[in-house]
Scaffold this motif. Structure first.
Motif, PDB file in Angstrom:
ATOM      1  N   ARG A 219       0.790  -1.228   0.000  1.00 51.11           N
ATOM      2  CA  ARG A 219       0.000   0.000   0.000  1.00 51.11           C
ATOM      3  C   ARG A 219       0.829   1.287   0.000  1.00 51.11           C
ATOM      4  O   ARG A 219       0.300   2.367  -0.236  1.00 51.11           O
ATOM      5  N   ASP A 220       2.132   1.192   0.310  1.00 50.64           N
ATOM      6  CA  ASP A 220       2.933   2.415   0.372  1.00 50.64           C
ATOM      7  C   ASP A 220       3.343   2.899  -1.017  1.00 50.64           C
ATOM      8  O   ASP A 220       3.999   3.926  -1.150  1.00 50.64           O
ATOM      9  N   ALA A 221       2.947   2.145  -2.056  1.00 47.13           N
ATOM     10  CA  ALA A 221       3.330   2.515  -3.416  1.00 47.13           C
ATOM     11  C   ALA A 221       2.181   2.261  -4.387  1.00 47.13           C
ATOM     12  O   ALA A 221       1.259   1.514  -4.091  1.00 47.13           O
ATOM     13  N   GLU A 222       2.272   2.912  -5.518  1.00 47.25           N
ATOM     14  CA  GLU A 222       1.226   2.788  -6.542  1.00 47.25           C
ATOM     15  C   GLU A 222       1.891   2.825  -7.909  1.00 47.25           C
ATOM     16  O   GLU A 222       2.723   3.689  -8.171  1.00 47.25           O
ATOM     17  N   VAL A 223       1.553   1.870  -8.759  1.00 44.96           N
ATOM     18  CA  VAL A 223       2.024   1.917 -10.139  1.00 44.96           C
ATOM     19  C   VAL A 223       1.054   2.805 -10.906  1.00 44.96           C
ATOM     20  O   VAL A 223      -0.126   2.486 -11.024  1.00 44.96           O
ATOM     21  N   ASN A 224       1.539   3.936 -11.412  1.00 43.06           N
ATOM     22  CA  ASN A 224       0.665   4.844 -12.170  1.00 43.06           C
ATOM     23  C   ASN A 224       0.524   4.389 -13.612  1.00 43.06           C
ATOM     24  O   ASN A 224      -0.576   4.181 -14.105  1.00 43.06           O
ATOM     25  N   ASP A 225       1.665   4.256 -14.286  1.00 40.80           N
ATOM     26  CA  ASP A 225       1.672   3.893 -15.706  1.00 40.80           C
ATOM     27  C   ASP A 225       2.672   2.765 -15.919  1.00 40.80           C
ATOM     28  O   ASP A 225       3.824   2.872 -15.520  1.00 40.80           O
ATOM     29  N   LEU A 226       2.193   1.698 -16.548  1.00 38.40           N
ATOM     30  CA  LEU A 226       3.017   0.509 -16.735  1.00 38.40           C
ATOM     31  C   LEU A 226       3.004   0.142 -18.215  1.00 38.40           C
ATOM     32  O   LEU A 226       1.985  -0.241 -18.762  1.00 38.40           O
ATOM     33  N   SER A 227       4.172   0.303 -18.861  1.00 43.99           N
ATOM     34  CA  SER A 227       4.282  -0.003 -20.271  1.00 43.99           C
ATOM     35  C   SER A 227       4.878  -1.403 -20.429  1.00 43.99           C
ATOM     36  O   SER A 227       5.936  -1.681 -19.878  1.00 43.99           O
TER      37      SER A 227
END
Length: 232
Positions: A219-227
């Protein structure tokens, strides 16, 4: 975690959606699979024992609200995975409004509407919304105008939603797969007049791995954009 997560998935019938659904189903998570009609819902329920279904036509977003009002919506939603999509190639000089509307409705307006309906549950669960976008959501080539416009729009939807829901603890991820070996890809090749060799493209399982990684991130991180690009 102890408690099973509940995932609402569109596009679970084939390609990336099916790969993701199989992965989450195998680990014992609860699935709510979107289907365009009752017959399709029955097929999906047979394929994924224990899964629930949600019926509504993404091509007609104006009627989704009505369709959902006649069904039991899931009480808990830990993730909403927008994986369904349609594609119709054509030059701007040839594309009719009907073709534009169909792609914009299924690929953009319906995801927005589905998200709107499930946001209360997502806020409650501090859930995750994942949009499977496309390389066409970042760059538009000739013949790809309408599809790319719908996917550029989907990026805008995801980015706006991320800003709006950040304080509610809702995570938002866009995944941009390159060409993936799926029925949709076979159709694209047909429209391009090219021979289709699935070996040349990304295995849907690889995209599923990347997507589930984003879901499972602490929960301390979030993937915004994953190519996710072809590796060969």
């Amino acid at each position: 975690m102890g408690r099973m997560s509940t995932h609402v998935i569109t596009g679970a019938g084939s390609g990336i959606g099916a790969a993701v659904a199989r992965r989450l189903h195998a680990r014992g998570d609860e699935l709510v699979l979107h289907a365009r009609d009752a017959a399709r819902a029955k097929e999906l329920a047979a394929e994924f024992p224990g899964a629930r279904t949600l019926v509504g036509d993404l091509a007609d977003p104006d009627r989704l609200s009505w369709a959902f009002s006649h069904q039991t919506m899931p009480e808990r939603v830990d993730s909403l995975l927008h994986i369904a999509g349609v594609i119709d190639l054509g030059a701007v000089g040839d594309l009719t409004p009907k073709t534009w509307h169909h792609q914009l409705n299924v690929n953009l307006v319906a995801p927005a509407e589905l998200t709107r309906h499930l946001l209360p549950q997502l806020r409650l669960a501090k859930g995750h919304v994942v949009f499977v976008n496309s390389g066409a959501g970042l760059t538009a080539h000739g013949e790809w105008g309408a599809y790319a416009a719908s996917k550029h729009g989907l990026k805008a939807l995801a980015d706006a939603l991320r800003h709006e829901e950040h304080d509610n603890g809702v995570r938002v991820t866009s995944v941009y797969p390159g060409r993936t070996a799926s029925p949709m890809q076979a159709k694209v090749h047909q429209q391009e007049g090219k021979e289709y060799d699935p070996e040349r493209w990304i295995d849907p399982e690889s995209v599923a791995t990347a997507l589930v990684m984003a879901l499972d991130l602490p929960r301390d991180a979030e993937v915004n954009d994953l190519s996710v690009r072809p590796g060969r």
